[in-house]
Design a protein around this motif. Structure first.
Motif, PDB file in Angstrom:
ATOM      1  N   GLN A 153       0.800  -1.220   0.000  1.00 20.76           N
ATOM      2  CA  GLN A 153       0.000   0.000   0.000  1.00 20.76           C
ATOM      3  C   GLN A 153       0.837   1.276   0.000  1.00 20.76           C
ATOM      4  N   HIS A 154       2.160   1.135   0.214  1.00 24.06           N
ATOM      5  CA  HIS A 154       3.023   2.315   0.328  1.00 24.06           C
ATOM      6  C   HIS A 154       4.264   2.149  -0.555  1.00 24.06           C
ATOM      7  N   ALA A 155       4.030   1.791  -1.820  1.00 19.44           N
ATOM      8  CA  ALA A 155       5.143   1.573  -2.748  1.00 19.44           C
ATOM      9  C   ALA A 155       5.672   2.896  -3.270  1.00 19.44           C
ATOM     10  N   ASP A 156       7.003   2.990  -3.331  1.00 16.87           N
ATOM     11  CA  ASP A 156       7.689   4.229  -3.692  1.00 16.87           C
ATOM     12  C   ASP A 156       8.750   3.924  -4.746  1.00 16.87           C
ATOM     13  N   TYR A 157       9.019   4.886  -5.619  1.00 16.16           N
ATOM     14  CA  TYR A 157      10.074   4.770  -6.629  1.00 16.16           C
ATOM     15  C   TYR A 157      11.390   5.312  -6.072  1.00 16.16           C
ATOM     16  N   GLU A 158      12.500   4.849  -6.621  1.00 19.78           N
ATOM     17  CA  GLU A 158      13.828   5.383  -6.279  1.00 19.78           C
ATOM     18  C   GLU A 158      14.738   5.234  -7.498  1.00 19.78           C
ATOM     19  N   ALA A 159      14.971   6.319  -8.209  1.00 17.36           N
ATOM     20  CA  ALA A 159      15.868   6.301  -9.362  1.00 17.36           C
ATOM     21  C   ALA A 159      17.306   6.096  -8.895  1.00 17.36           C
ATOM     22  N   GLU A 160      18.011   5.167  -9.548  1.00 15.98           N
ATOM     23  CA  GLU A 160      19.378   4.898  -9.101  1.00 15.98           C
ATOM     24  C   GLU A 160      20.301   4.510 -10.254  1.00 15.98           C
ATOM     25  N   LEU A 161      21.533   4.987 -10.179  1.00 14.73           N
ATOM     26  CA  LEU A 161      22.615   4.488 -11.015  1.00 14.73           C
ATOM     27  C   LEU A 161      23.015   3.122 -10.461  1.00 14.73           C
ATOM     28  N   VAL A 162      23.135   2.132 -11.337  1.00 14.81           N
ATOM     29  CA  VAL A 162      23.495   0.778 -10.907  1.00 14.81           C
ATOM     30  C   VAL A 162      24.849   0.396 -11.498  1.00 14.81           C
ATOM     31  N   ILE A 163      25.736  -0.054 -10.640  1.00 10.26           N
ATOM     32  CA  ILE A 163      27.057  -0.540 -11.055  1.00 10.26           C
ATOM     33  C   ILE A 163      26.945  -2.021 -11.398  1.00 10.26           C
ATOM     34  N   VAL A 164      27.548  -2.429 -12.514  1.00  8.59           N
ATOM     35  CA  VAL A 164      27.631  -3.846 -12.868  1.00  8.59           C
ATOM     36  C   VAL A 164      29.098  -4.267 -12.755  1.00  8.59           C
ATOM     37  N   ILE A 165      29.362  -5.201 -11.872  1.00 10.16           N
ATOM     38  CA  ILE A 165      30.728  -5.674 -11.658  1.00 10.16           C
ATOM     39  C   ILE A 165      31.120  -6.636 -12.782  1.00 10.16           C
ATOM     40  N   GLY A 166      32.350  -6.496 -13.270  1.00 10.88           N
ATOM     41  CA  GLY A 166      32.804  -7.343 -14.366  1.00 10.88           C
ATOM     42  C   GLY A 166      34.031  -8.170 -14.056  1.00 10.88           C
ATOM     43  N   LYS A 167      34.609  -7.944 -12.860  1.00 15.51           N
ATOM     44  CA  LYS A 167      35.853  -8.639 -12.519  1.00 15.51           C
ATOM     45  C   LYS A 167      35.835  -8.995 -11.032  1.00 15.51           C
ATOM     46  N   GLU A 168      36.267 -10.190 -10.713  1.00 19.36           N
ATOM     47  CA  GLU A 168      36.301 -10.608  -9.307  1.00 19.36           C
ATOM     48  C   GLU A 168      37.372  -9.826  -8.550  1.00 19.36           C
ATOM     49  N   VAL A 169      36.957  -9.182  -7.457  1.00 18.00           N
ATOM     50  CA  VAL A 169      37.902  -8.408  -6.650  1.00 18.00           C
ATOM     51  C   VAL A 169      37.580  -8.562  -5.167  1.00 18.00           C
ATOM     52  N   ASN A 170      38.602  -8.432  -4.370  1.00 16.00           N
ATOM     53  CA  ASN A 170      38.459  -8.439  -2.923  1.00 16.00           C
ATOM     54  C   ASN A 170      39.455  -7.447  -2.349  1.00 16.00           C
TER      55      ASN A 170
END
Length: 298
Positions: free
Chosen positions: A138-155
């Motif tokens: 009953q209280h759904a809201d939008y949130e525009a966001e830039l999304v990062i897509v990871i392409g390489k395994e890192v730690n």
């Protein structure tokens, strides 16, 4: 390069294409004609994104050198069905309270480090996909966001080298059911309803973006502008977010990181003016250089 995951109305088979102005280039069919190799699916591409992108570039170069008309391999975008760009990410991370003006508007405390939470794969949805609102939402809201897509395994990557882990970016909507979100100190249930993380339409490789920290970001609800900001208002940069997340977990190809929303969400409005999302609403989120993500609610 703007990568699109799609199927046609004639077949349920998944395809990987390239956004080509208002159309999509069937890169696999082109490569078969030219006797070159390209990844068949997004999963194939993610296994070795650097090599896969080089294969696609080589195919396009060969087509140009041989004067092969790419127009013969185009599919009008209106004729295809978009699929979620990443089907099975190991992780979907999100950052809360990351735009200065949004923090001010909600009266929240300014965090000293990125505030991470997560969504699950059930939340993923595609560009132009209709999103059902459950009866209890009953209280759904939008949130525009830039999304990062990871392409390489890192730690444990440092901020200076964090960009090496990034394949590219896309547009996302971190949909939230606010009553559920604040039911407890954990935001999880309000963020993880089915199809509450649409992304798309394309995965834009990082080399296409001049400055990721200076992109306009806008949201329109039924054609009316409700969010109008820039990624320059981020508290924590893309590099900081990736570096910080990698201190606690290994980031892997296909992982998605939603980077926070700017000012203008419904939650910020006075209670008597909060008009939550309802069936029939259309939300369009546009980010400079990335495109426009559009979804209608039912």
């Amino acid at each position: 390069m703007k990568l699109v995951r799609y199927k046609t109305r004639e077949t349920s088979e998944e395809h990987l294409g390239l956004e080509w102005e208002n159309d999509v280039l069937d890169i696999l069919r082109l490569s078969r004609h030219l006797n070159t190799s390209v990844p068949h699916t997004m999963d194939d591409l993610l296994e070795n994104s650097t090599h896969s992108i080089n294969q696609i570039d080589e195919t396009l170069d060969r087509a140009e050198n041989l004067s092969v008309k790419t127009n013969n391999y185009l599919i009008p975008a209106s004729e295809l069905i978009y699929l979620p760009l990443i089907m099975r990410p190991e992780k979907i991370l999100c950052v809360g309270m990351n735009y200065v003006e949004h923090i001010k508007a909600t009266g929240g405390e300014v965090p000293t480090s990125p505030v991470f939470f997560n969504k699950f794969s059930n939340t993923l949805a595609a560009h132009r996909q209709t999103i059902p609102l459950q009866a209890n939402a009953q209280h759904a809201d939008y949130e525009a966001e830039l999304v990062i897509v990871i392409g390489k395994e890192v730690n444990n990557v440092c901020e200076k080298n964090a960009e090496d882990a990034i394949l590219g970016y896309t547009v996302g909507n971190d949909l939230s059911e606010r009553a559920f979100q604040f039911q407890s100190s954990q935001w999880l249930i309000g963020k993880s309803m089915d199809h509450f993380a649409p992304i798309g339409p394309a995965l834009v490789t990082k080399n296409e973006i001049k400055s990721v920290q200076d992109l306009t970001i806008e949201t329109r609800r039924n054609g009316n502008l409700v969010q109008n900001s820039s990624t320059s208002d981020m508290l924590f940069s893309v590099a900081k977010i990736v570096s910080e997340a990698s201190q606690y977990m290994t980031l892997k190809p296909g992982d998605l990181i939603f980077t926070g929303t700017p000012r203008g969400v419904i939650l910020e409005q006075p209670k008597d003016k909060q008009k939550w999302l309802k069936a029939g609403d259309q939300i369009e989120i546009s980010i400079e250089s990335l495109g426009t993500l559009s979804n209608t609610f039912i």
